[in-house]
Design an enzyme around this catalytic site. Structure first.
Site, mmCIF file in Angstrom:
data_model
loop_
_atom_site.group_PDB
_atom_site.id
_atom_site.type_symbol
_atom_site.label_atom_id
_atom_site.label_comp_id
_atom_site.label_asym_id
_atom_site.label_seq_id
_atom_site.Cartn_x
_atom_site.Cartn_y
_atom_site.Cartn_z
ATOM 1 N N SER A 348 0.717 -1.252 0.057
ATOM 2 C CA SER A 348 0.015 -0.119 -0.219
ATOM 3 C C SER A 348 0.975 1.079 0.029
ATOM 4 O O SER A 348 2.127 1.257 0.251
ATOM 5 C CB SER A 348 -0.791 0.185 1.281
ATOM 6 O OG SER A 348 -0.076 0.412 2.322
ATOM 7 N N ASP A 349 0.274 2.317 -0.171
ATOM 8 C CA ASP A 349 0.895 3.590 -0.277
ATOM 9 C C ASP A 349 0.957 3.999 1.271
ATOM 10 O O ASP A 349 0.040 3.168 2.106
ATOM 11 C CB ASP A 349 0.324 4.705 -0.811
ATOM 12 C CG ASP A 349 1.175 5.826 -1.063
ATOM 13 O OD1 ASP A 349 2.193 6.038 -0.220
ATOM 14 O OD2 ASP A 349 1.102 6.738 -2.160
ATOM 15 N N THR A 350 1.347 4.934 1.933
ATOM 16 C CA THR A 350 1.419 5.154 3.283
ATOM 17 C C THR A 350 0.109 4.900 3.846
ATOM 18 O O THR A 350 -0.965 6.006 3.892
ATOM 19 C CB THR A 350 2.096 6.213 3.757
ATOM 20 O OG1 THR A 350 3.233 6.607 3.256
ATOM 21 C CG2 THR A 350 2.165 6.585 5.284
ATOM 22 N N ASP A 351 -0.237 3.726 4.555
ATOM 23 C CA ASP A 351 -1.351 3.451 5.257
ATOM 24 C C ASP A 351 -2.776 3.654 4.423
ATOM 25 O O ASP A 351 -4.017 4.178 4.931
ATOM 26 C CB ASP A 351 -1.528 3.987 6.523
ATOM 27 C CG ASP A 351 -2.106 2.791 7.611
ATOM 28 O OD1 ASP A 351 -2.532 1.747 6.964
ATOM 29 O OD2 ASP A 351 -2.143 3.104 8.845
#
Length: 806
Positions: A348-351
């Protein structure tokens, strides 16, 4: 004793890192993130000794005020704090798997077994309580009982290594920003960049200065709209340009001398239809990108298809939703990737897994968001959702142990593929020394990339300037190193600043060799403009810099205008009013600047984009003729009113007057593919091709042209091949760049496969069907060559299709 150690620590702080016994000491800094043990120590030496005694510990921080000793299993981060002393213990710790006595007998360390058997063994040993953190980025923690080291997943490497530190006086190589690199239209310099980044990352890893070999790069989303805040890291507005950039980067970074071991792993991003940061309150965290099946297949999918097909082993899903479903929670999107042959890991991208419930409200809570993300194929969560949510999701029956094991399997497979579980099997990457980092050879590659990236937009006989004359360098970003670098910059100078990076003024002064003055202001008052005009009038030449480096656009924020900032526009108008005949306008920008009437009032215009740490020299060399510009525009330069004609949040490529050269119906200030030179070229057929008819999807047409340098200096030219296409103005299918001495010619052969002549229907099916096309060969200006080409197949051939989820 304590006072003596304070004295020693103070003396050692005068050097970047000094070894005392097995320890290093740095005064006033915190090295490493979090900690594995908190204890007491009366000195930094005592704290380091504790670190050395713990096999997990590679770095320590001592709090001189409270005598606290923090032991750490990583070296991530470098934060100033006057009360801290930090350093490395000299302990290798659990840096490599399968090296500790308690782990070497495990089957996952047995290199005589298949990788699949080893993976099954390792995955089966991971407890549920450990799985969440093992599937967490940026860093997965150590599991001492298995001899499994911590691992840093998220090294940004857009155009240089980030998320690490200089080692003494050694700092990683920085290249021009991707939009600059792409304007060179030369895949070899992108491939070289990938090679450099991969080698330097290996050098950091094997010298125990950074514990990761995955990069969260490259960005291959198209430059959909000039307002997007991250256009500086996009290769351009064309899917083939973005895909070719990503493929060259992937080849350079992942491949090397050992075909059986991946050197480092790319993570191409952001999958998919991602190009909104924050536009009047609509953010990447709550945006649902409504995209037609036609646009997905014809614009947003192709670059990812191309790079995956060329071996990319990592994907980052994006924050946004697409057509009502979060990208990180969409199994349909994962199936599309696998249909292209993808066999790597997905992060994923940051969360962005948290966004599924917190901002998209697609799931009711963290446990359900975890289940959606995990079961859709997102192996790694960059945040805290998996570490907190997996136990709860499992307990509620939302996921199974098989779901967890599948994510662990794909994630660990990435590390296995880089030889990280084979310490006793040699591979050449382990021999890459730290001395390659920032080496002269690597810096030369960066400079060559910056040189090839310069785009000459206009030259009414003014350039190149003669050397030895007086020059006034005026404008925002004229004397500011940071403004020319782009985003995602790693450490550039040993002192933690960018002061070692020369500015445009520095290099104009050095290369030009004459008396040079400078003015660089963020905002230009009437008094400052008057002073600048006086300098312009007094100088033999003027370098006038126009910049959007400080306009607020960037990750997390889109631009609300593409026009030049008002006071800069006033400065440019005033200087050009009195000194146009001796002034070159230099553009420093990520997303384009709509220069509007400055196009006509300027006698010479050089588009530098954000040319990076070596870029100021390339700009100066281009101005004074040591470098002959050969770049082409990888984007369209619209006028400033363009943003009033199309809704930024509308993802359609046909919205308003159209997006990109493929659909835009207006007249741009400068079109995609445009770029001049200090020399002249001729483009001609070697022999006029006969009309070709392609009857199978494996067929192709060949064309041979001759490019001749008809000028007086050596230079490089780019020849692009476009096809006509239903619903599009034209579509790029190939290009080549050739360097020629004056008077010399070279023949270029282009092979256009039938599948490049596809059409896309409203259902998103890519079809090869009977059609008549026109191929256009162009240098971006001057006379084009055209050739007819037809496809004749009994019935439409489906090249790609997907199942809509909306």
């Amino acid at each position: 004793k304590l006072q003596f150690l304070y004295f020693i620590d103070t003396m050692l702080s005068l050097l970047p890192a000094v070894v005392l016994a097995a320890c290093t000491f740095e005064q006033g800094v915190i090295i490493g993130a979090d900690y594995i043990v908190l204890s007491s120590a009366t000195s930094a030496q005592s704290c380091c000794s504790q670190c050395s005694a713990d096999v997990r510990c590679v770095a320590y921080t001592w709090d001189s005020q409270n005598n606290d000793c923090f032991l750490k299993d990583n070296t991530q981060g470098n934060t100033s704090n006057p009360d801290r002393v930090s350093g490395l213990s000299g302990n290798k710790g659990l840096w490599d798997a399968c090296t500790q006595d308690n782990s070497t007998s495990y089957p996952f360390c047995d290199t005589s077994l298949s990788t699949e058997a080893r993976l099954q063994d390792l995955v089966g040993r991971i407890q549920v309580s450990q799985a969440g953190t093992q599937l967490t980025a940026r860093e997965s923690p150590v599991i001492t009982s298995l001899g499994l080291p911590s691992y840093y997943w998220g090294t940004n490497a857009i155009h240089g290594l980030q998320n690490l530190n200089c080692v003494g006086n050694i700092c990683p190589t920085a290249f021009p920003a991707p939009v600059s690199m792409s304007s060179a239209f030369n895949s070899s310099i992108v491939r070289n960049m990938g090679m450099v980044l991969g080698n330097e990352l290996r050098a950091y890893y094997h010298s125990h200065n950074h514990n990761g070999l995955n990069t969260w790069s490259p960005t291959i989303n198209i430059n959909r709209d000039p307002r997007w805040g991250r256009n500086v890291e996009s290769p351009g507005e064309d899917p083939l340009v973005c895909g070719t950039f990503g493929s060259a980067y992937t080849e350079g970074l992942q491949q090397g001398e050992d075909a059986n071991v991946i050197k480092a792993t790319v993570t191409i991003k952001h999958w998919v239809a991602y190009s909104v940061e924050n536009y009047h309150g609509t953010t990447r965290h709550n945006f649902d990108a409504n995209v037609s099946a036609y646009d997905l297949t014809n614009t947003y999918f192709p670059a990812f298809n191309q790079v995956v097909s060329n071996g990319a082993k990592g994907i980052m899903c994006s924050y946004n939703m697409v057509n009502g479903r979060p990208t990180c929670g969409n199994a349909n999107l994962t199936q599309i990737l696998k249909g292209w042959g993808f066999d790597g890991y997905i992060t994923s991208d940051t969360d962005s897994c948290a966004d599924i419930w917190q901002t998209h409200h697609y799931a009711p809570d963290q446990a359900h968001a975890t289940a959606i993300c995990l079961k859709s194929g997102t192996n790694i969560d960059s945040g805290s959702t998996y570490s907190s949510g997996i136990p709860s999701a499992l307990a509620q029956g939302l996921i199974t142990r098989d779901d967890i094991n599948s994510a662990l399997h794909d994630s660990y497979r990435t590390r296995f593929s880089m030889g990280m579980f084979d310490p006793n099997i040699s591979n050449p990457y382990r021999q890459i020394p730290l001395s390659v980092v920032g080496s002269p050879e690597h810096q030369t590659m960066s400079l060559e990339a910056a040189r090839q990236s310069q785009v000459l937009l206009k030259n009414d006989g003014l350039l190149p300037f003669a050397k030895g004359k007086t020059v006034a360098v005026l404008g925002t970003s004229a004397n500011t190193s940071n403004d020319i670098l782009g985003n995602y910059n790693g450490p550039l100078c040993p002192d933690g600043t960018v002061n070692c990076v020369p500015t445009i003024y520095d290099m104009v002064k050095q290369v030009g060799g004459g008396a040079t003055s400078v003015m660089d202001e963020g905002s230009w008052s009437s008094a400052l403009i008057s002073q600048a005009v006086q300098q312009a009038q007094a100088a033999d030449y003027v370098v006038l810099v126009a910049s959007n480096a400080r306009d607020g656009g960037g990750e997390g924020q889109d631009r609300y205008t593409i026009a030049l900032e008002a006071s800069q526009k006033s400065l440019c108008d005033a200087v050009l009013n009195v000194a146009a005949d001796k002034t070159v306008l230099v553009l420093i920008n990520g997303g384009i600047i709509a220069i509007d009437d400055l196009k006509n009032s300027s006698k010479a215009i050089l588009e530098a984009f954000m040319p990076g740490a070596t870029g100021a020299r390339a700009v100066a060399e281009s101005i004074f003729g040591d470098n002959v510009p050969s770049g082409k525009m990888p984007v369209t330069m619209y006028d400033s009113d363009y943003i009033n004609q199309v809704d930024f949040l509308n993802m359609s490529m046909e919205a308003g007057p159209g997006r990109s050269y493929r659909y835009y119906q207006g007249t741009p200030l400068y079109p995609f593919g445009y770029g001049l030179s200090y020399t002249t070229f001729d483009l001609a057929w070697v022999s006029q091709p006969a009309p070709a008819v392609l009857t199978t999807k494996d067929a192709s047409a060949k064309m041979v042209v001759k490019v001749t340098n008809t000028g007086s200096v050596a230079g490089a030219e780019v020849v692009m091949v476009y096809t006509s296409a239903p619903g599009e103005n034209k579509r790029l299918v190939a290009w080549q760049k050739v360097l020629l001495p004056p008077g010399q010619s070279e023949e270029l052969t282009f092979t256009v496969p039938a599948v490049d002549l596809y059409t896309v229907n409203a259902k998103g099916e890519k079809l090869l069907e009977t059609t008549s096309r026109t191929l256009t060969l162009s240098r971006g200006h001057g006379t084009d060559l055209t050739a007819p080409l037809s496809v004749n197949v009994p019935s439409p051939i489906v090249l790609f299709s997907f199942a809509p989820w909306w």
